[in-house]
Scaffold this motif. Structure first.
Motif, PDB file in Angstrom:
ATOM      1  N   UNK A  62      12.504   1.006 -14.363  1.00 51.61           N
ATOM      2  CA  UNK A  62      13.726   0.518 -13.746  1.00 51.61           C
ATOM      3  C   UNK A  62      14.491  -0.378 -14.706  1.00 51.61           C
ATOM      4  N   UNK A  63      15.635   0.111 -15.180  1.00 51.13           N
ATOM      5  CA  UNK A  63      16.476  -0.664 -16.093  1.00 51.13           C
ATOM      6  C   UNK A  63      17.921  -0.566 -15.624  1.00 51.13           C
ATOM      7  N   UNK A  64      18.827  -1.285 -16.301  1.00 55.82           N
ATOM      8  CA  UNK A  64      20.240  -1.218 -15.956  1.00 55.82           C
ATOM      9  C   UNK A  64      20.824   0.145 -16.315  1.00 55.82           C
ATOM     10  N   UNK A  65      20.200   0.839 -17.291  1.00 51.83           N
ATOM     11  CA  UNK A  65      20.716   2.115 -17.756  1.00 51.83           C
ATOM     12  C   UNK A  65      20.188   3.307 -16.967  1.00 51.83           C
ATOM     13  N   UNK A  66      18.956   3.234 -16.512  1.00 54.24           N
ATOM     14  CA  UNK A  66      18.381   4.372 -15.801  1.00 54.24           C
ATOM     15  C   UNK A  66      17.210   3.944 -14.924  1.00 54.24           C
ATOM     16  N   UNK A  67      16.929   4.798 -13.954  1.00 51.65           N
ATOM     17  CA  UNK A  67      15.791   4.597 -13.059  1.00 51.65           C
ATOM     18  C   UNK A  67      14.995   5.894 -13.034  1.00 51.65           C
ATOM     19  N   UNK A  68      13.723   5.811 -13.403  1.00 56.02           N
ATOM     20  CA  UNK A  68      12.844   6.981 -13.465  1.00 56.02           C
ATOM     21  C   UNK A  68      11.664   6.745 -12.537  1.00 56.02           C
ATOM     22  N   UNK A 159      -5.302 -11.288 -15.473  1.00 58.09           N
ATOM     23  CA  UNK A 159      -4.300 -11.459 -14.422  1.00 58.09           C
ATOM     24  C   UNK A 159      -2.873 -11.319 -14.970  1.00 58.09           C
ATOM     25  N   UNK A 160      -2.593 -11.966 -16.112  1.00 60.95           N
ATOM     26  CA  UNK A 160      -1.256 -11.904 -16.697  1.00 60.95           C
ATOM     27  C   UNK A 160      -1.345 -12.077 -18.205  1.00 60.95           C
ATOM     28  N   UNK A 161      -0.296 -11.638 -18.889  1.00 62.62           N
ATOM     29  CA  UNK A 161      -0.250 -11.759 -20.348  1.00 62.62           C
ATOM     30  C   UNK A 161       1.201 -11.830 -20.797  1.00 62.62           C
ATOM     31  N   UNK A 162       1.392 -12.436 -21.945  1.00 63.56           N
ATOM     32  CA  UNK A 162       2.719 -12.523 -22.560  1.00 63.56           C
ATOM     33  C   UNK A 162       2.637 -11.936 -23.950  1.00 63.56           C
ATOM     34  N   UNK A 163       3.546 -11.009 -24.255  1.00 65.91           N
ATOM     35  CA  UNK A 163       3.514 -10.300 -25.537  1.00 65.91           C
ATOM     36  C   UNK A 163       4.911 -10.290 -26.132  1.00 65.91           C
ATOM     37  N   UNK A 164       5.044 -10.782 -27.365  1.00 64.41           N
ATOM     38  CA  UNK A 164       6.332 -10.820 -28.054  1.00 64.41           C
ATOM     39  C   UNK A 164       6.276  -9.943 -29.293  1.00 64.41           C
ATOM     40  N   UNK A 165       7.277  -9.055 -29.416  1.00 67.01           N
ATOM     41  CA  UNK A 165       7.326  -8.139 -30.552  1.00 67.01           C
ATOM     42  C   UNK A 165       8.781  -7.772 -30.830  1.00 67.01           C
ATOM     43  N   UNK A 166       9.181  -7.864 -32.081  1.00 70.20           N
ATOM     44  CA  UNK A 166      10.548  -7.528 -32.491  1.00 70.20           C
ATOM     45  C   UNK A 166      11.593  -8.272 -31.666  1.00 70.20           C
ATOM     46  N   UNK A 167      11.322  -9.547 -31.394  1.00 66.65           N
ATOM     47  CA  UNK A 167      12.275 -10.373 -30.666  1.00 66.65           C
ATOM     48  C   UNK A 167      12.323 -10.121 -29.176  1.00 66.65           C
ATOM     49  N   UNK A 168      11.408  -9.294 -28.661  1.00 73.93           N
ATOM     50  CA  UNK A 168      11.379  -8.956 -27.239  1.00 73.93           C
ATOM     51  C   UNK A 168      10.083  -9.476 -26.633  1.00 73.93           C
ATOM     52  N   UNK A 169      10.180 -10.197 -25.516  1.00 75.66           N
ATOM     53  CA  UNK A 169       8.998 -10.763 -24.863  1.00 75.66           C
ATOM     54  C   UNK A 169       8.718 -10.018 -23.568  1.00 75.66           C
ATOM     55  N   UNK A 170       7.512  -9.507 -23.466  1.00 78.17           N
ATOM     56  CA  UNK A 170       7.060  -8.787 -22.275  1.00 78.17           C
ATOM     57  C   UNK A 170       6.155  -9.685 -21.447  1.00 78.17           C
ATOM     58  N   UNK A 189      -0.108  -2.504 -11.924  1.00 75.49           N
ATOM     59  CA  UNK A 189       0.301  -3.146 -13.179  1.00 75.49           C
ATOM     60  C   UNK A 189       1.816  -3.192 -13.253  1.00 75.49           C
ATOM     61  N   UNK A 190       2.359  -4.312 -13.685  1.00 75.72           N
ATOM     62  CA  UNK A 190       3.808  -4.452 -13.808  1.00 75.72           C
ATOM     63  C   UNK A 190       4.161  -5.120 -15.132  1.00 75.72           C
ATOM     64  N   UNK A 191       5.152  -4.547 -15.844  1.00 70.73           N
ATOM     65  CA  UNK A 191       5.663  -5.109 -17.090  1.00 70.73           C
ATOM     66  C   UNK A 191       7.127  -5.441 -16.898  1.00 70.73           C
ATOM     67  N   UNK A 192       7.558  -6.586 -17.394  1.00 72.52           N
ATOM     68  CA  UNK A 192       8.965  -6.951 -17.310  1.00 72.52           C
ATOM     69  C   UNK A 192       9.422  -7.565 -18.624  1.00 72.52           C
ATOM     70  N   UNK A 193      10.672  -7.265 -18.978  1.00 77.57           N
ATOM     71  CA  UNK A 193      11.336  -7.904 -20.107  1.00 77.57           C
ATOM     72  C   UNK A 193      12.830  -7.840 -19.820  1.00 77.57           C
ATOM     73  N   UNK A 194      13.473  -8.994 -19.751  1.00 72.52           N
ATOM     74  CA  UNK A 194      14.886  -8.998 -19.389  1.00 72.52           C
ATOM     75  C   UNK A 194      15.099  -8.335 -18.037  1.00 72.52           C
ATOM     76  N   UNK A 195      16.015  -7.345 -17.995  1.00 66.52           N
ATOM     77  CA  UNK A 195      16.303  -6.633 -16.752  1.00 66.52           C
ATOM     78  C   UNK A 195      15.481  -5.354 -16.604  1.00 66.52           C
ATOM     79  N   UNK A 196      14.515  -5.151 -17.490  1.00 66.31           N
ATOM     80  CA  UNK A 196      13.685  -3.950 -17.453  1.00 66.31           C
ATOM     81  C   UNK A 196      12.362  -4.226 -16.746  1.00 66.31           C
TER      82      UNK A 196
END
Length: 208
Positions: A62-68, A159-170, A189-196
Motif C-alpha cells: 500500500x503506497x501513494x502510487x499503487x495498491x497491490x 517484536x519490532x526492528x528498525x532498519x536504515x538503508x540508502x537514506x530510508x528507514x523501515x 508482519x508489517x513493514x512501514x516507511x514514510x507513506x508505504x
C-alpha cells in the motif's frame, strides 16, 4: 527492459476488504525481554537451523502510487534458493520470482521472462514495488537481519526492528506468532516507511 503491466498486478485482489479484514492487527503483546537473554539466543539458534520451508498467506503493498493485494506462496529449498508466487483469488499467477544463488528470474502475468542478479532491483523496476527483499527473508522468520535496533516480546521473540538503508528507514513489526510450528514463526508482519506499508499474513508454515 520493459515494464510489467502494473495496473494488472494492482488488481490481484479486487476486493481489498477481503485481505484487510483478515489482517486485523491483534492487541499489543506484553512487555519485551532483553535481547541479551539466553532464551532469545536459543530461539535465534533454532530458527537459523531452518534452511527449507514453505509459507502461504496474504500480501498487501500500500503506497501513494499503487495498491497491490494478492495471495503469496513462498517456497525455500535452500538458504540461497527460493520461489515467490503472487496469485489472484482465482489462482492465476501474477508474478513468479525464482532465485538460485546470484541468478534471478521473474515471470510476469503474460509469461514473459526477465533475468537479473538483484531480485530487489528487478521487482522495483518491473512492478514499481519497493520491497527490502533480502532483509524481508530474515524478518519473515522472526530474525532481525541487518536491523539497526530491535525489541522482543514477552516470549523472547522478535517484536519490532528498525532498519536504515540508502537514506530510508523501515519500521518492522511482528504482531503475532504461529504456535503450531516449532520454533514459533511469525503470523502477522508489517513493514512501514514514510507513506508505504507492506503487510504479510502467514496462514501456514510447513517445515521439513
Amino acid at each position: 527492459m520493459s515494464i510489467l503491466n502494473r495496473r494488472r498486478l494492482g488488481r490481484c485482489l479486487p476486493v481489498a476488504s477481503l485481505l484487510l479484514s483478515a489482517c486485523v492487527t491483534p492487541p499489543p503483546q506484553g512487555p519485551g525481554q532483553s535481547p541479551d537473554s539466553a532464551q532469545w539466543k536459543q530461539h535465534v539458534s533454532e530458527v537459523k537451523k531452518i534452511t527449507a520451508f514453505q509459507t502461504r498467506g496474504a500480501f498487501a503493498y500500500l503506497s501513494e502510487q499503487q495498491k497491490v493485494y494478492a495471495r503469496y506462496n513462498w517456497q525455500q529449498t535452500a538458504s540461497d534458493r527460493y520461489r515467490l508466487l503472487l496469485t489472484s483469488p482465482l489462482g492465476s499467477t501474477e508474478m513468479q520470482l525464482d532465485t538460485q544463488g546470484t541468478t534471478v528470474q521473474l515471470v510476469d502475468n503474460t509469461g514473459k521472462r526477465y533475468f537479473s542478479h538483484n531480485a530487489t532491483q528487478m521487482i522495483s523496476e518491473l512492478t514499481g514495488m519497493n520491497i527490502p527483499l533480502e532483509n524481508l527473508r530474515q524478518w519473515m522468520l522472526g530474525l532481525p537481519g541487518s536491523a539497526n535496533s530491535y525489541t522482543l516480546n514477552n516470549q523472547y521473540q522478535l517484536r519490532s526492528a528498525t532498519y536504515t538503508h540508502d537514506g530510508q528507514t523501515w519500521q518492522v513489526t511482528i504482531n503475532d506468532y504461529r504456535q503450531d510450528v516449532k520454533p514459533a514463526l511469525p503470523a502477522d508482519l508489517e513493514l512501514t516507511t514514510g507513506h508505504l506499508r507492506i503487510k504479510l499474513r502467514m496462514d501456514s508454515w510447513k517445515l521439513p
